[in-house]
Scaffold this motif. Structure first.
Motif, PDB file in Angstrom:
ATOM      1  N   VAL A 109       0.817  -1.166  -0.153  1.00  0.00           N
ATOM      2  CA  VAL A 109       0.023   0.189   0.031  1.00  0.00           C
ATOM      3  C   VAL A 109       0.857   1.159   0.037  1.00  0.00           C
ATOM      4  N   ILE A 110       0.910   2.025  -1.065  1.00  0.00           N
ATOM      5  CA  ILE A 110       1.633   3.386  -1.146  1.00  0.00           C
ATOM      6  C   ILE A 110       0.612   4.573  -1.398  1.00  0.00           C
ATOM      7  N   SER A 111       1.485   5.628  -1.295  1.00  0.00           N
ATOM      8  CA  SER A 111       0.921   6.895  -1.596  1.00  0.00           C
ATOM      9  C   SER A 111       1.036   7.280  -3.283  1.00  0.00           C
ATOM     10  N   GLU A 112       0.210   8.186  -3.580  1.00  0.00           N
ATOM     11  CA  GLU A 112       0.267   8.541  -4.995  1.00  0.00           C
ATOM     12  C   GLU A 112       1.505   9.376  -5.305  1.00  0.00           C
ATOM     13  N   GLN A 120       0.593  11.719   3.760  1.00  0.00           N
ATOM     14  CA  GLN A 120       1.494  11.293   2.521  1.00  0.00           C
ATOM     15  C   GLN A 120       3.016  10.749   2.786  1.00  0.00           C
ATOM     16  N   LEU A 121       3.515  11.060   3.688  1.00  0.00           N
ATOM     17  CA  LEU A 121       4.839  10.622   4.103  1.00  0.00           C
ATOM     18  C   LEU A 121       4.723   9.240   4.585  1.00  0.00           C
ATOM     19  N   ALA A 132       8.701  11.120  13.830  1.00  0.00           N
ATOM     20  CA  ALA A 132       9.176  10.118  13.025  1.00  0.00           C
ATOM     21  C   ALA A 132       8.414  10.204  11.575  1.00  0.00           C
ATOM     22  N   SER A 133       7.446  10.337  11.608  1.00  0.00           N
ATOM     23  CA  SER A 133       6.432  10.436  10.310  1.00  0.00           C
ATOM     24  C   SER A 133       7.056  11.581   9.583  1.00  0.00           C
ATOM     25  N   LYS A 134       7.324  12.736  10.361  1.00  0.00           N
ATOM     26  CA  LYS A 134       7.689  14.103   9.570  1.00  0.00           C
ATOM     27  C   LYS A 134       9.140  13.971   9.082  1.00  0.00           C
ATOM     28  N   LEU A 135       9.772  13.205   9.795  1.00  0.00           N
ATOM     29  CA  LEU A 135      11.189  13.061   9.364  1.00  0.00           C
ATOM     30  C   LEU A 135      11.585  12.016   8.223  1.00  0.00           C
ATOM     31  N   ARG A 136      10.409  11.164   7.843  1.00  0.00           N
ATOM     32  CA  ARG A 136      10.431  10.340   6.569  1.00  0.00           C
ATOM     33  C   ARG A 136      10.882  11.145   5.257  1.00  0.00           C
ATOM     34  N   VAL A 137      10.480  12.631   5.439  1.00  0.00           N
ATOM     35  CA  VAL A 137      11.016  13.647   4.333  1.00  0.00           C
ATOM     36  C   VAL A 137      12.469  13.578   3.924  1.00  0.00           C
ATOM     37  N   ALA A 138      13.303  13.073   4.863  1.00  0.00           N
ATOM     38  CA  ALA A 138      14.570  12.867   4.716  1.00  0.00           C
ATOM     39  C   ALA A 138      15.261  11.407   4.523  1.00  0.00           C
ATOM     40  N   GLN A 139      14.331  10.644   4.571  1.00  0.00           N
ATOM     41  CA  GLN A 139      14.629   9.229   4.174  1.00  0.00           C
ATOM     42  C   GLN A 139      15.293   8.954   2.867  1.00  0.00           C
ATOM     43  N   ASN A 140      16.252   8.335   2.629  1.00  0.00           N
ATOM     44  CA  ASN A 140      16.780   7.524   1.598  1.00  0.00           C
ATOM     45  C   ASN A 140      17.606   8.650   0.853  1.00  0.00           C
ATOM     46  N   MET A 141      17.948   9.898   1.711  1.00  0.00           N
ATOM     47  CA  MET A 141      18.974  10.828   1.070  1.00  0.00           C
ATOM     48  C   MET A 141      20.202  10.480   0.906  1.00  0.00           C
ATOM     49  N   THR A 142      20.972  10.841   0.132  1.00  0.00           N
ATOM     50  CA  THR A 142      22.455  10.390  -0.183  1.00  0.00           C
ATOM     51  C   THR A 142      23.360  11.299   0.063  1.00  0.00           C
ATOM     52  N   GLY A 143      24.529  11.171  -0.203  1.00  0.00           N
ATOM     53  CA  GLY A 143      25.623  12.322  -0.070  1.00  0.00           C
ATOM     54  C   GLY A 143      25.587  13.642  -0.742  1.00  0.00           C
ATOM     55  N   SER A 144      24.667  13.423  -2.048  1.00  0.00           N
ATOM     56  CA  SER A 144      24.509  14.790  -2.972  1.00  0.00           C
ATOM     57  C   SER A 144      23.339  15.453  -2.358  1.00  0.00           C
TER      58      SER A 144
END
Length: 447
Positions: free
Chosen positions: A88-91, A160-161, A194-206
């Motif tokens: 189950v995912i978001s748009e 959404q996050l 924790a939900s709000k901080l999902r905005v920064a998930q998967n981010m990399t060095g760039s």
């Protein structure tokens, strides 16, 4: 591949159109009644849909479910999908698969829309090929069908996050975290943060994470040392390590070993909260190489969305401001803090468990009259009866405006900033704000 979409609003219909464009087998289901505009889009595209029910067998036959942000995970249909291990995912998660554009993702309890619109304005005015989508009311999925933009500025809610997993922002912004929607998170601030901080998930060095270093909930929840990308904290209070500061007229930035100074003295936004919003938007613009001159010009020409400290009009040197979007105590605090003149404050509605204690010092200093607008005003009256000299109550927006006009003297501000939900007297905060504007135009401005 079979896709089931739950909810046929802006995001659901956008996801359906994108799924169809990519050759997927799509079905849309909405437990409520679908608005005519969205029903017409689905019918025109010959996408099968249902309303007023969920046909479980058809939905649970899908390989993947895209759900509206408003549907909680505890909903029976979502629980059943989890049992059957149907993703189950978001748009937003779905749309992100079909574009190589860069994403600027903005979240926070308060200020998301203003910051998103301002960021978009700064980039668009500088000539960047940028689109606008997300919680602002425009479907990212529908926009990436044609995929004409190099960048997308997205406003993202916690809802959404919650259903975004592989999606990655290139630039993420977290404005603040204050109590809101806690019923969705088991009344846990830790889970909400924790939900709000999902905005920064998967981010990399760039990638870059721009966040409010003055916000104690962000400081508590965010582990900067473990973050893979580059952090850009901003502060009004001189927080250690802040890379962006604002003295009320000038924004100073130190990003990527370069420094910049932006003249913000002609910004159209007022209040401390908008200084935070402005720092965040300016940081994004500078990361994308927008010049100081362009940013300063665009700050002056920016027009915020309706119902957010929106000046309705001025009559006899009394300003009437519509801040109907201020549906919690934190948002009202910023409004009261930002206005320097004496205030006639119109507040009230459906209380969301508010603690008004933090507003008492500002109310004592600035508010000369409190007009309680709602069906049950007892809590507001009890909270401010020893703080504000004059308190009145009504369930009529017209009466509230007439009373404010009668009690106002030159130099005053009449401020609608409710601190409450609108559903006792109005359809939503937009309806409340429009009714206030209509009353001011009719009663005060004589239009």
């Amino acid at each position: 591949m079979k896709i089931a979409i739950l909810g046929a609003g802006e995001s659901g219909v956008g996801a359906a159109l994108l799924a169809q464009a990519k050759g997927l087998d799509v079905f849309v289901s909405d437990m409520g009644q679908i608005k005519d505009q969205y029903k017409a889009k689905l019918a025109t595209a010959a996408i099968p849909f249902e309303e007023g029910t969920h046909t479980l067998d058809r939905i649970l036959d899908a390989n993947e479910i895209i759900k509206s942000p408003g549907i909680p995970d505890k909903a029976a249909i979502i629980q059943e999908a989890a049992k059957r291990q149907i993703p189950v995912i978001s748009e937003i998660e779905f749309a992100g698969r079909y574009t190589d554009a860069k994403f600027i993702c903005i979240t926070g309890t308060n200020g998301k829309t203003t910051t998103t619109l301002l960021t978009y304005h700064l980039l668009k005015s500088a000539g960047l090929n940028v689109g606008l989508a997300g919680n602002i009311g425009e479907s990212l999925a529908e926009k990436v069908i044609d995929d004409k933009h190099d960048y997308y500025v997205l406003e993202l809610s916690s809802f959404q996050l919650d259903n975004m997993y592989q999606f990655k922002a290139n630039i993420a912004v977290l404005l603040n975290i204050t109590p809101d929607h806690l019923d969705r998170y088991g009344y846990s601030m830790e889970k909400y943060a924790a939900s709000k901080l999902r905005v920064a998930q998967n981010m990399t060095g760039s990638d870059y994470f721009i966040y409010n270093a003055d916000d104690q909930n962000i400081r508590k929840a965010f582990d900067a040392a473990a973050f893979a990308g580059t952090t850009i904290p901003f502060s009004l209070e001189g927080a250690e390590g802040a890379k962006i500061k604002y003295d009320g007229s000038t924004i100073k930035l130190g990003i990527n070993t370069s420094e910049a100074s932006i003249d913000a003295s002609k910004s159209s936004l007022i209040g401390k909260h908008n200084q935070y919003n402005t720092m965040a938007a300016v940081a994004v613009a500078k990361l994308l190489q927008v010049s100081e001159e362009s940013i300063a010009r665009s700050l002056e020409t920016f027009q915020n969305a309706d119902h957010r400290l929106q000046l309705v009009g001025v009559a006899k040197d009394v300003s009437y401001i519509n801040d109907s979007k201020a549906t919690n105590v934190e948002a009202v605090w910023y409004a009261l803090e930002g206005i320097k003149q004496p205030i006639i404050w119109i507040a009230g509605g459906v209380d969301k468990g508010n603690d008004y204690t933090t507003l008492e010092p500002l109310a004592r200093e600035k508010v000369k009259v409190l007009i309680c607008l709602g069906k049950d005003n007892k809590k507001l009256e009890r909270s401010f009866n020893k703080v504000v000299p004059i308190i009145a109550e009504t369930d009529s927006i017209e009466y509230a405006v007439r009373m404010a006009k009668l009690l106002a003297v030159p130099g005053d501000v009449v401020l609608l900033s409710p601190a409450c939900a609108s559903f006792d007297l109005f359809n939503n905060y937009e309806h409340r704000g429009e009714r206030f504007k209509e009353a001011v135009e009719k009663i005060v401005l004589k239009r």
